[in-house]
Design an enzyme around this catalytic site. Structure first.
Site, PDB file in Angstrom:
ATOM      1  N   THR A 143    -112.666  66.090  22.360  1.00 17.73           N
ATOM      2  CA  THR A 143    -113.118  65.627  23.670  1.00 17.73           C
ATOM      3  C   THR A 143    -111.986  65.633  24.691  1.00 17.73           C
ATOM      4  OG1 THR A 143    -113.883  63.624  24.811  1.00 17.73           O
ATOM      5  CG2 THR A 143    -112.673  63.278  22.791  1.00 17.73           C
ATOM      6  N   ASP A 144    -112.370  65.733  25.964  1.00 17.65           N
ATOM      7  CA  ASP A 144    -111.362  65.637  27.035  1.00 17.65           C
ATOM      8  C   ASP A 144    -110.816  64.218  27.170  1.00 17.65           C
ATOM      9  OD1 ASP A 144    -113.613  64.411  28.124  1.00 17.65           O
ATOM     10  OD2 ASP A 144    -113.645  65.608  29.964  1.00 17.65           O
ATOM     11  N   GLU A 145    -111.484  63.249  26.545  1.00 23.20           N
ATOM     12  CA  GLU A 145    -111.037  61.853  26.695  1.00 23.20           C
ATOM     13  C   GLU A 145    -109.682  61.591  26.059  1.00 23.20           C
ATOM     14  OE1 GLU A 145    -113.743  58.778  25.795  1.00 23.20           O
ATOM     15  OE2 GLU A 145    -115.434  59.789  26.728  1.00 23.20           O
ATOM     16  N   TYR A 186    -112.562  54.766  20.718  1.00 25.25           N
ATOM     17  CA  TYR A 186    -113.171  56.084  20.443  1.00 25.25           C
ATOM     18  C   TYR A 186    -112.185  57.207  20.737  1.00 25.25           C
ATOM     19  CZ  TYR A 186    -115.565  60.445  21.543  1.00 25.25           C
ATOM     20  OH  TYR A 186    -115.894  61.774  21.629  1.00 25.25           O
ATOM     21  N   LYS A 240    -110.246  60.019  18.289  1.00 23.22           N
ATOM     22  CA  LYS A 240    -110.396  61.475  18.448  1.00 23.22           C
ATOM     23  C   LYS A 240    -109.015  62.115  18.633  1.00 23.22           C
ATOM     24  CE  LYS A 240    -113.575  63.679  18.537  1.00 23.22           C
ATOM     25  NZ  LYS A 240    -114.384  64.332  17.460  1.00 23.22           N
ATOM     26  N   LYS A 247    -129.236  51.790  35.135  1.00 25.36           N
ATOM     27  CA  LYS A 247    -128.122  50.824  35.096  1.00 25.36           C
ATOM     28  C   LYS A 247    -126.807  51.551  35.298  1.00 25.36           C
ATOM     29  CE  LYS A 247    -131.082  47.656  33.762  1.00 25.36           C
ATOM     30  NZ  LYS A 247    -131.943  47.390  34.928  1.00 25.36           N
ATOM     31  N   ARG A 253    -117.765  48.712  32.015  1.00 24.07           N
ATOM     32  CA  ARG A 253    -117.179  48.922  30.674  1.00 24.07           C
ATOM     33  C   ARG A 253    -115.704  48.522  30.709  1.00 24.07           C
ATOM     34  NH1 ARG A 253    -117.692  55.038  28.817  1.00 24.07           N
ATOM     35  NH2 ARG A 253    -119.701  54.359  28.035  1.00 24.07           N
TER      36      ARG A 253
HETATM   37  P1  NAD Z   1    -123.582  62.045  18.109  1.00 24.04           P
HETATM   38  O1  NAD Z   1    -123.203  60.614  17.995  1.00 24.04           O
HETATM   39  O2  NAD Z   1    -124.845  62.402  18.814  1.00 24.04           O
HETATM   40  O3  NAD Z   1    -123.663  62.697  16.662  1.00 24.04           O
HETATM   41  C1  NAD Z   1    -122.719  62.404  15.665  1.00 24.04           C
HETATM   42  C2  NAD Z   1    -123.327  62.800  14.323  1.00 24.04           C
HETATM   43  O4  NAD Z   1    -122.336  62.553  13.310  1.00 24.04           O
HETATM   44  C3  NAD Z   1    -124.564  61.982  13.949  1.00 24.04           C
HETATM   45  O5  NAD Z   1    -125.581  62.834  13.476  1.00 24.04           O
HETATM   46  C4  NAD Z   1    -124.073  61.050  12.840  1.00 24.04           C
HETATM   47  O6  NAD Z   1    -125.080  60.718  11.895  1.00 24.04           O
HETATM   48  C5  NAD Z   1    -122.967  61.890  12.222  1.00 24.04           C
HETATM   49  N1  NAD Z   1    -121.971  61.071  11.523  1.00 24.04           N
HETATM   50  C6  NAD Z   1    -121.371  59.935  11.974  1.00 24.04           C
HETATM   51  N2  NAD Z   1    -120.535  59.458  11.037  1.00 24.04           N
HETATM   52  C7  NAD Z   1    -120.586  60.311   9.981  1.00 24.04           C
HETATM   53  C8  NAD Z   1    -119.943  60.354   8.722  1.00 24.04           C
HETATM   54  N3  NAD Z   1    -119.054  59.415   8.346  1.00 24.04           N
HETATM   55  N4  NAD Z   1    -120.231  61.383   7.894  1.00 24.04           N
HETATM   56  C9  NAD Z   1    -121.123  62.340   8.252  1.00 24.04           C
HETATM   57  N5  NAD Z   1    -121.789  62.334   9.425  1.00 24.04           N
HETATM   58  C10 NAD Z   1    -121.505  61.338  10.284  1.00 24.04           C
HETATM   59  O7  NAD Z   1    -122.329  62.769  18.768  1.00 24.04           O
HETATM   60  P2  NAD Z   1    -122.276  64.031  19.745  1.00 24.04           P
HETATM   61  O8  NAD Z   1    -122.374  63.571  21.131  1.00 24.04           O
HETATM   62  O9  NAD Z   1    -123.182  65.072  19.228  1.00 24.04           O
HETATM   63  O10 NAD Z   1    -120.763  64.479  19.506  1.00 24.04           O
HETATM   64  C11 NAD Z   1    -120.442  65.433  18.497  1.00 24.04           C
HETATM   65  C12 NAD Z   1    -118.956  65.723  18.553  1.00 24.04           C
HETATM   66  O11 NAD Z   1    -118.613  66.222  19.827  1.00 24.04           O
HETATM   67  C13 NAD Z   1    -118.081  64.498  18.346  1.00 24.04           C
HETATM   68  O12 NAD Z   1    -116.957  64.887  17.564  1.00 24.04           O
HETATM   69  C14 NAD Z   1    -117.635  64.108  19.748  1.00 24.04           C
HETATM   70  O13 NAD Z   1    -116.395  63.470  19.716  1.00 24.04           O
HETATM   71  C15 NAD Z   1    -117.547  65.476  20.392  1.00 24.04           C
HETATM   72  N6  NAD Z   1    -117.739  65.527  21.856  1.00 24.04           N
HETATM   73  C16 NAD Z   1    -118.849  64.966  22.417  1.00 24.04           C
HETATM   74  C17 NAD Z   1    -119.069  65.097  23.789  1.00 24.04           C
HETATM   75  C18 NAD Z   1    -120.298  64.523  24.452  1.00 24.04           C
HETATM   76  O14 NAD Z   1    -120.388  64.551  25.679  1.00 24.04           O
HETATM   77  N7  NAD Z   1    -121.278  64.002  23.724  1.00 24.04           N
HETATM   78  C19 NAD Z   1    -118.133  65.781  24.571  1.00 24.04           C
HETATM   79  C20 NAD Z   1    -116.994  66.313  23.950  1.00 24.04           C
HETATM   80  C21 NAD Z   1    -116.821  66.203  22.587  1.00 24.04           C
HETATM   81  O1  DAU Z   2    -115.891  63.285  28.086  1.00 26.56           O
HETATM   82  C1  DAU Z   2    -116.455  63.532  26.837  1.00 26.56           C
HETATM   83  C2  DAU Z   2    -117.079  62.284  26.282  1.00 26.56           C
HETATM   84  O2  DAU Z   2    -118.261  62.060  27.044  1.00 26.56           O
HETATM   85  C3  DAU Z   2    -117.391  62.371  24.806  1.00 26.56           C
HETATM   86  O3  DAU Z   2    -116.207  62.485  24.090  1.00 26.56           O
HETATM   87  C4  DAU Z   2    -118.173  61.146  24.332  1.00 26.56           C
HETATM   88  O4  DAU Z   2    -118.562  61.309  22.984  1.00 26.56           O
HETATM   89  C5  DAU Z   2    -119.418  60.988  25.193  1.00 26.56           C
HETATM   90  O5  DAU Z   2    -120.113  59.818  24.837  1.00 26.56           O
HETATM   91  C6  DAU Z   2    -119.022  60.938  26.667  1.00 26.56           C
HETATM   92  O6  DAU Z   2    -118.273  59.732  26.951  1.00 26.56           O
HETATM   93  P1  DAU Z   2    -118.554  58.854  28.261  1.00 26.56           P
HETATM   94  O7  DAU Z   2    -118.093  57.492  27.987  1.00 26.56           O
HETATM   95  O8  DAU Z   2    -118.059  59.560  29.472  1.00 26.56           O
HETATM   96  O9  DAU Z   2    -120.184  58.972  28.276  1.00 26.56           O
HETATM   97  P2  DAU Z   2    -121.329  57.897  28.533  1.00 26.56           P
HETATM   98  O10 DAU Z   2    -122.613  58.657  28.501  1.00 26.56           O
HETATM   99  O11 DAU Z   2    -121.223  56.705  27.668  1.00 26.56           O
HETATM  100  O12 DAU Z   2    -121.032  57.437  30.035  1.00 26.56           O
HETATM  101  C7  DAU Z   2    -120.917  58.384  31.093  1.00 26.56           C
HETATM  102  C8  DAU Z   2    -120.527  57.623  32.353  1.00 26.56           C
HETATM  103  O13 DAU Z   2    -121.635  56.810  32.767  1.00 26.56           O
HETATM  104  C9  DAU Z   2    -119.379  56.671  32.161  1.00 26.56           C
HETATM  105  O14 DAU Z   2    -118.617  56.610  33.362  1.00 26.56           O
HETATM  106  C10 DAU Z   2    -120.046  55.307  31.930  1.00 26.56           C
HETATM  107  C11 DAU Z   2    -121.289  55.419  32.785  1.00 26.56           C
HETATM  108  N1  DAU Z   2    -122.492  54.665  32.335  1.00 26.56           N
HETATM  109  C12 DAU Z   2    -122.883  54.798  31.026  1.00 26.56           C
HETATM  110  C13 DAU Z   2    -124.040  54.163  30.589  1.00 26.56           C
HETATM  111  C14 DAU Z   2    -124.492  54.288  29.141  1.00 26.56           C
HETATM  112  C15 DAU Z   2    -123.229  53.938  33.256  1.00 26.56           C
HETATM  113  O15 DAU Z   2    -122.887  53.848  34.437  1.00 26.56           O
HETATM  114  N2  DAU Z   2    -124.391  53.331  32.821  1.00 26.56           N
HETATM  115  C16 DAU Z   2    -124.818  53.412  31.523  1.00 26.56           C
HETATM  116  O16 DAU Z   2    -125.881  52.833  31.200  1.00 26.56           O
END
Ligand code: NAD
Ligand code: DAU
Length: 335
Positions: A120-122, A147, A151, A202, A270
């Site tokens: 992730t970019d985080e 988190y 990562k 929200k 948050r």
């Molecule tokens: P998600 O939470 O939707 O999915 C995670 C999956 O991993 C789930 O199916 C869960 O059951 C499985 N899991 C959790 N713990 C486990 C374990 N111990 N063993 C096996 N499986 C397990 O997450 P996502 O949003 O699909 O993210 C996937 C990947 O991409 C992550 O590594 C996250 O850090 C990365 N990522 C996410 C975003 C985003 O915006 N969502 C952006 C950049 C990178």
């Molecule tokens: O940047 C990549 C990351 O993006 C991934 O690594 C993470 O797995 C993914 O969850 C996401 O992280 P964020 O914290 O940016 O995503 P989230 O959807 O939780 O929140 C996006 C933005 O919206 C953040 O600034 C918080 C805000 N937010 C979130 C929720 C759930 C709100 O304002 N209201 C909400 O109800």
């Protein structure tokens, strides 16, 4: 070619499985997923005849060893992924993101398999709103939350295993994904399903935080580009020049769903909330020739809204529990 997809029942992993099976007839898939609250068998509906689905934990060394020995490539999505959860209960993040990645690295090292690690970019921390800078592959790590720090730790483990043990691995760090099959705890699906339920969206804090949005299919096409053409040991940033502040996202959702643009609530912010993420994906574009295919964030958002409208059976089972959890820590500050 057999690909082991960890976390293949989650948001990005399940979309990766669907995209891969639709575009790569030579690929067979094994999904390894613990089916936590974030994993959903329904996200893999229709793929069962071409994908083996194994319910199991990436920290289970014996299981991981066997599955890695049977595949050619591991694409590692599995993680605890939600920042808010990492603030209330950090341990599962350390366990899965750090110990799980270590367990996979040891298995790919033993069996000489290729690994692509999804990150992730985080890991780079955040930027000020008026900073012209964007993250690049050279930006120092500076994660804010439990988190993002786990990562970051997982990325560093991968880099160390490449350097010390010559493991064949690549890493990608992507910005915020949106699209179908994303858990309703996340920002965009939470607001869409709130509106569908007649509840006001929200917004955390002042709502001016910026995220750099990319459609999940563009992310997954970039992942395949790196697997096909990336240099072993290297890191690539993935982003689609999609910077939008949260308030604008909520306005767009309300407008696209036929509501008043100001029909939302400000709720408790948050802790440690990162202000802005922004990705410079020049390296991926110039060296490997990738570019995003989704024409615009607004079009992708409209398609995502349509998906949630049509798939209430998918999101309804998780909605109430998610909102009950949020209600414990968030209260409405202003309307
Ligand atoms: P998600 O939470 O939707 O999915 C995670 C999956 O991993 C789930 O199916 C869960 O059951 C499985 N899991 C959790 N713990 C486990 C374990 N111990 N063993 C096996 N499986 C397990 O997450 P996502 O949003 O699909 O993210 C996937 C990947 O991409 C992550 O590594 C996250 O850090 C990365 N990522 C996410 C975003 C985003 O915006 N969502 C952006 C950049 C990178
Ligand atoms: O940047 C990549 C990351 O993006 C991934 O690594 C993470 O797995 C993914 O969850 C996401 O992280 P964020 O914290 O940016 O995503 P989230 O959807 O939780 O929140 C996006 C933005 O919206 C953040 O600034 C918080 C805000 N937010 C979130 C929720 C759930 C709100 O304002 N209201 C909400 O109800």
């Amino acid at each position: 070619m057999r690909v082991l997809v960890t976390g293949g029942a989650g948001f990005i992993g399940s979309n990766f499985v669907h995209l891969t099976l639709a575009t790569r007839p030579e690929v067979e898939i094994t999904v390894l997923d613990a089916m936590t609250y974030a994993g959903s068998r329904a996200s893999l509906a229709g793929v069962e005849d071409r994908a083996e689905i194994v319910r199991g934990d990436i920290t289970d060394a014996d299981l991981v060893d066997r599955l890695v020995s049977q595949c050619d490539l591991v694409v590692h999505f599995a993680a605890e992924s939600h920042n808010d959860n990492s603030l209330s209960e950090p341990w599962p993040f350390v366990h899965t993101n750090v110990v799980g990645t270590y367990t996979l690295l040891e298995a790919v090292r033993r069996h000489g398999r290729r690994l692509h690690h999804i990150s992730t970019d985080e890991v780079y921390g955040d930027l000020e709103l008026d900073d012209p800078a964007r993250f690049t592959e050279a930006t120092p790590y500076n994660p804010s939350s439990p988190y993002s720090s786990t990562k970051g730790a997982s990325d560093l483990l991968v880099r160390a295993w490449v350097r010390s043990f010559r493991v064949d691995a690549t890493i990608s760090n992507c910005s915020n994904n949106y699209g179908p099959r994303q858990h309703v705890e996340k920002f965009i699906p939470r607001q869409i399903t709130n509106v569908l339920d007649g509840v006001r969206p929200k917004l955390y804090g002042d709502g001016l935080n910026v995220r750099d949005w990319i459609h999940v299919d563009d992310h997954n096409r970039a992942v395949w580009t790196i697997i096909d053409k990336g240099e072993i040991g290297e890191t690539y940033l993935i982003g689609a020049d999609g910077e939008v502040d949260n308030r604008t996202v909520v306005h767009d959702i309300l407008e696209l769903m036929g509501q008043g643009a100001d029909d939302y609530d400000h709720v408790t912010d948050r802790a440690g909330h990162d202000r802005r993420y922004a990705i410079d994906s020049s390296r991926l574009r110039t060296e490997l020739g990738w570019s995003p295919e989704y024409p615009s964030f607004r079009e992708g958002l409209a398609a995502t809204i349509a998906w949630y409208r049509q798939h209430e059976d998918w999101w309804r089972p998780m909605k109430d529990a998610t909102e009950r959890k949020y209600a414990l820590t968030q209260s409405v500050l202003s309307r």
